[in-house]
Write an enzyme that holds these catalytic residues in place. Sequence first.
Site, PDB file in Angstrom:
ATOM      1  N   ASP A  66      72.565  68.159   6.877  1.00  0.00           N
ATOM      2  CA  ASP A  66      72.314  66.777   7.311  1.00  0.00           C
ATOM      3  C   ASP A  66      73.205  65.786   6.563  1.00  0.00           C
ATOM      4  OD1 ASP A  66      70.971  67.264   4.919  1.00  0.00           O
ATOM      5  OD2 ASP A  66      68.979  67.171   5.826  1.00  0.00           O
ATOM      6  N   ASP A 135      56.358  65.830   3.548  1.00  0.00           N
ATOM      7  CA  ASP A 135      55.713  65.702   4.865  1.00  0.00           C
ATOM      8  C   ASP A 135      56.021  66.902   5.762  1.00  0.00           C
ATOM      9  OD1 ASP A 135      58.359  65.303   5.523  1.00  0.00           O
ATOM     10  OD2 ASP A 135      58.086  63.299   6.377  1.00  0.00           O
ATOM     11  N   HIS A 137      59.089  68.183   6.400  1.00  0.00           N
ATOM     12  CA  HIS A 137      60.382  68.209   7.106  1.00  0.00           C
ATOM     13  C   HIS A 137      61.295  69.285   6.535  1.00  0.00           C
ATOM     14  CE1 HIS A 137      61.805  64.996   4.060  1.00  0.00           C
ATOM     15  NE2 HIS A 137      62.605  66.002   3.861  1.00  0.00           N
ATOM     16  N   GLU A 142      61.740  65.114  10.870  1.00  0.00           N
ATOM     17  CA  GLU A 142      60.471  64.554  10.437  1.00  0.00           C
ATOM     18  C   GLU A 142      59.348  65.011  11.387  1.00  0.00           C
ATOM     19  OE1 GLU A 142      60.340  63.424   7.606  1.00  0.00           O
ATOM     20  OE2 GLU A 142      61.542  61.644   7.184  1.00  0.00           O
TER      21      GLU A 142
HETATM   22  C1  F6R Z   1      68.395  67.876   2.273  1.00  0.00           C
HETATM   23  C2  F6R Z   1      67.340  68.211   3.217  1.00  0.00           C
HETATM   24  C3  F6R Z   1      65.930  67.836   2.961  1.00  0.00           C
HETATM   25  C4  F6R Z   1      65.433  68.222   1.568  1.00  0.00           C
HETATM   26  C5  F6R Z   1      63.982  67.816   1.396  1.00  0.00           C
HETATM   27  C6  F6R Z   1      63.457  68.179   0.031  1.00  0.00           C
HETATM   28  O1  F6R Z   1      69.628  68.373   2.756  1.00  0.00           O
HETATM   29  O2  F6R Z   1      67.634  68.775   4.210  1.00  0.00           O
HETATM   30  O3  F6R Z   1      65.122  68.496   3.907  1.00  0.00           O
HETATM   31  O4  F6R Z   1      65.582  69.596   1.401  1.00  0.00           O
HETATM   32  O5  F6R Z   1      63.884  66.432   1.571  1.00  0.00           O
HETATM   33  O6  F6R Z   1      64.140  67.436  -0.924  1.00  0.00           O
HETATM   34  P1  F6R Z   1      64.010  67.793  -2.464  1.00  0.00           P
HETATM   35  O7  F6R Z   1      64.578  69.142  -2.634  1.00  0.00           O
HETATM   36  O8  F6R Z   1      64.860  66.749  -3.155  1.00  0.00           O
HETATM   37  O9  F6R Z   1      62.577  67.701  -2.804  1.00  0.00           O
END
Ligand code: F6R
Length: 259
Positions: A66, A135, A137, A142
Amino acid sequence: MEIVIRADPDEVARTVADIVEGYVRQGAATLGLATGSSPLPSYRELARRHRADGLDFSRCRAFLLDEYVGLPKSHPQSYYSVIRAEFVDHVNLDPARVLSPDGESADIGAEGARYDAAIAAAGGVDVQLLGIGTDGHIGFNEPGSALTSRTRVKTLTAQTRRDNARFFDGPDDVPHHVLTQGLGTICEARHLVMIATGAGKAEAVAAAAEGPLSAFCPASVVQWHPHVTVVIDEAAAGALKLAGYYRYALANKPAWQSF
Ligand code: F6R
């Protein structure tokens, strides 16, 4: 789905690095890279193996999950920059072969289809690393994301913007929009490796692994995939109903069976 519960984040990182190393040693592997904090210890461990043991990434390529929309590539928090600073700069992976959705595209509506086509043209992703949001994702799909979705623009929830504010000067600096691989795109990778550490992820991990398959918890889509390894620490395993069984299965894993 195999759920691997490790004592702490360092052990999680070693297990994830073992899995990725297996693909890298095969040669021309295509890696799917996540950003965020969860995979960082795994990237550090892979970089250590590159330095210490010569783990060779020269024939690999990579695709990011992403990117923020509207954040210049040069911004230190663009995922283009983050993955270089945290991983690519520390191994011999050619930066030109590390591709990400273009959050600055003049035709942002068409960028998702272009990115999906680039992944397909490369032969798909061999191993996809995933973090999970509080959440539920994955990527930035989302809650409410279609389980078959393709790469496209999504709007971040207020909760995700708050969660990610720690990487920016303030919560208002977190972009509202992202380009993210869709759940359908992610599920085309041949092996999914989901990483979670810390008690803050326990509910999301339980919903993903043991809850209903539902757009309400986008990470639950991994239940539909034939080859998933969920690598978590004890704290992130805290809400799993079948944790005892996962530990038992791991302790009795046949010697011939890899992750
Ligand atoms: C980032 C991504 C997000 C993160 C998620 C968890 O490329 O795709 O899905 O993996 O927001 O973030 P952290 O690891 O910072 O808790």
